[in-house]
Write an enzyme that holds these catalytic residues in place. Structure first.
Site, PDB file in Angstrom:
ATOM      1  N   GLU A  40      29.010 -29.169  49.766  1.00 27.20           N
ATOM      2  CA  GLU A  40      28.329 -28.118  49.012  1.00 27.20           C
ATOM      3  C   GLU A  40      29.205 -27.808  47.805  1.00 27.20           C
ATOM      4  OE1 GLU A  40      28.175 -24.183  50.684  1.00 27.20           O
ATOM      5  OE2 GLU A  40      26.534 -23.582  49.364  1.00 27.20           O
ATOM      6  N   ARG A 266      37.530 -31.201  62.446  1.00 24.76           N
ATOM      7  CA  ARG A 266      38.083 -31.053  61.107  1.00 24.76           C
ATOM      8  C   ARG A 266      39.603 -31.030  61.179  1.00 24.76           C
ATOM      9  NH1 ARG A 266      36.301 -27.110  57.752  1.00 24.76           N
ATOM     10  NH2 ARG A 266      34.324 -26.616  58.717  1.00 24.76           N
ATOM     11  N   LYS A 276      37.670 -22.774  52.654  1.00 26.09           N
ATOM     12  CA  LYS A 276      37.291 -22.700  51.248  1.00 26.09           C
ATOM     13  C   LYS A 276      37.250 -21.253  50.774  1.00 26.09           C
ATOM     14  CE  LYS A 276      34.231 -26.526  50.105  1.00 26.09           C
ATOM     15  NZ  LYS A 276      32.832 -26.860  49.754  1.00 26.09           N
TER      16      LYS A 276
END
Length: 565
Positions: A40, A266, A276
RNA sequence: UGGGGAAUAGUGUAAUGGCAGCACAAGUGACUCUGAAUCACUUAGUCUAGGUUCGAAUCCUAGUUCCCCAGCCA
């Protein structure tokens, strides 16, 4: 009989690659391997994304005919920006991967997604719901209690079609209605309790502008994007395991091409914040100079710090891929960086904390050029000439007036080698009023030119040095971890994560000297400063003064010896 | 308390019923025109308890611990 090959183990595949290999064997996808990296565009890419990038592009590259698409999952205009799109494209490219002509945007499929939503309404499997966000949450139930059906759940197809069209046409304000899938409000998996497919959002999208005022949710959009691009293996992170049933449900109800979603853990790194949202706040609150601050774990930060693409790729390969959470030691990343830079970077002599040395028996006004090897690991890197003169700088820590037992470097009366130059002996120590050593008076042995003594005399140390007359004044920025603790993201409840920040994460040294060979080198040029570590030219460099970032340190055994004493 | 995942040296990972191996980190030593780099060696592990089996990290049963899910974020 004893087979010598018994100790040879077959090359092992991580579990994702194993699935791909098995699928190839069973011909599940007619020999195709098609992956995608779907960020994204709401921030800069970081080392965690590099793991996903190397996995997806790596798998495609390892299989004949394999492809990997770069796709922007841009379904939420309120968080996304063109700047992020540009940085992501640059970072993936810099890492060395190529998506050829397959650059896609989720927003390019908005019309198709809309048409498919209409199909679901026609099939009686989606409805327009007038509950607001708060009410929707209440109706959903919780982990142990089933949800309740929305009062709007049984609207007619006709009414749903009409309302959905009017949602699209902008007749309703933000948040007033949603389109929901009609699944099961009592489902044990909360994602299956009539999930929202579309929300009303009167926001300008960075690509589609104001064409749309309804935007698809991730769960609705993502599988459709994968399906349209004929992805075979849709690789995502562990938190989407609970979403897989929904991913499959949408695609099955539509009766369209069905990729396989595979989840992996992850990356977590010691000392490193990877969320983020938190990285964004570090930038916004000016804890760092920007997304490419060399202390940031972003790809652009690491690039500016001097990390090479090859080192990041090798790191991603070493950490492998799995289904359980783990925290990789930052030391492994640094190892990969050193391993690559040791082979590829040119050596150069620099002095971080200069101490003046005067060679009293070297003629005043004279200088000479001495040959030096650029990279002992790579003969093709050639040699360069290093200027030598009467006045030099050496590292302050390379001289001790009263040397302890294990100190081998320069001390009064002691002889050492200056690399590529001469043996020198320290005769006199000059001090200021406070008693600080300011200058050393030494003599050199002209017979040792080049660094070897014809009489076979040995010295216990070799020092790096620069000629005072020829040296460049440069600024060197030394970095340490931005955070102190092993797991900076795990802080006390309610405590700001920045409480763990390391105040000494950046040290600027304005007084460094370096040999002239580096003059006017381009930003991102990487060097090994002899014994000091790896450094790279920063973009802040000017014609007047170059700036270097310290990429990685080398081991310092002497520091360890000192500690033990 | 519902559902979905997972557990191998300090850390990260291999071994898919058949010798528990590799890397990082740590330690020791050799070598050296940098005490770096390199090389050699060393330390250290299958979550627990049962079971199946000639043989279990692997299969079965029970337990323990950890992660994810109650956004109109992705």
């Amino acid at each position: 009989m004893n087979d010598k090959n018994v100790n040879e183990r077959p090359e092992s595949l991580d579990f994702v690659r194993q699935i791909v290999a098995d699928d190839l064997k069973t011909d599940k996808w007619q020999g195709r391997v098609a992956t995608r990296f779907p960020p994204e565009p709401n921030g800069y890419l970081h080392i965690g994304h590099a793991k996903s990038i190397c996995l997806n592009f790596g798998i495609a590259a390892e299989n004949p005919g394999g492809t990997c698409n770069l796709r922007f999952d841009d379904t939420n205009p309120s968080k996304e920006e063109q700047e992020y799109v540009n940085s992501i494209i640059a970072d993936v490219k810099w890492l060395g991967w190529d998506w050829q002509d397959r650059l896609f945007f989720g927003s390019d499929y908005f019309q198709q997604m809309y048409d498919w939503a209409v199909q679901l309404i026609n099939q009686g499997q989606a409805y327009v719901c007038d509950l607001n966000a708060e009410q929707t949450r209440q109706y959903r139930g919780n982990l142990t209690q089933p949800g309740q059906d929305s009062p709007y759940r049984n609207r007619s197809v006709q009414e749903n079609l009409d309302l959905f069209a009017r949602m699209k046409n902008g007749e309703f304000p933000d948040g007033s209605r949603t389109l929901r899938a009609k699944i099961d409000m009592a489902h044990p998996n909360l994602n299956m309790r009539d999930p929202v497919m579309y929300r009303i959002l009167h926001a300008t999208h960075h690509r589609t502008g104001d064409i749309w005022c309804i935007y698809p949710m991730y769960d609705w959009a993502h599988g459709l994007e994968d399906s349209l691009e004929k992805i075979t293996h849709s690789i995502c992170t562990l938190e989407f395991e609970n979403h897989r049933p929904l991913y499959d449900w949408f695609i099955d109800q539509l009766g369209i091409y069905h990729p396989q979603q595979i989840e992996f853990a992850r990356l977590n790194l010691t000392y490193t914040v990877m969320s983020k949202r938190k990285l964004l706040s570090l930038v916004q609150d000016k804890h760092v100079s920007g997304w490419d601050d060399p202390r940031m774990p972003t790809i652009s930060g690491m690039r500016r710090r001097g990390y090479s693409p090859a080192s990041i790729r090798s790191f991603c390969q070493k950490i492998s891929v799995n289904k359980f959470n783990s925290t990789v030691d930052f030391a492994l990343l640094e190892h990969c960086v050193r391993d690559d830079l040791n082979k590829t970077s040119s050596r150069v002599m620099a002095v971080l904390n200069p101490l003046k040395v005067i060679i009293t028996n070297y003629p005043e006004g004279q200088s000479e050029q001495l040959p030096a090897v650029n990279n002992p690991e790579d003969e093709s890197a050639g040699t360069r000439m290093v200027p030598f003169g009467r006045e030099l700088f050496i590292e302050q820590e390379d001289f001790m007036e009263e040397p302890p037992k294990k100190f081998f470097r320069l001390a009064p009366g002691r002889e050492v080698r200056l690399r590529y130059a001469y043996f020198i002996t320290c005769n006199e120590v000059i001090k200021d009023k406070q008693g600080n050593v300011t200058e050393l008076l030494c003599t050199y042995d002209p017979a040792t030119k080049g660094g070897d003594s014809p009489d076979g005399r040995k010295v216990k140390a070799t020092l790096h040095w620069v000629s005072a007359q020829h040296a460049l004044d440069v600024e060197v920025r030394l970095y340490d971890h931005l955070f102190n603790k092993e797991n900076p993201e795990q802080v006390e409840q309610g405590q700001d994560f920045t409480a763990n920040m390391n105040p000494d994460s950046l040290q600027i040294n304005n007084n460094c000297k370096i040999e002239p060979a580096v003059k006017n080198a381009d930003p991102l040029t990487r060097y090994q400063f002899e014994r000091l570590g790896y450094f790279c030219v920063d973009k802040d460099s000017t014609a007047e003064k170059m700036v270097f970032n310290r990429t990685a340190t080398l081991k310092d055994t002497w520091a360890k010896v000192q500690k033990q004493q």
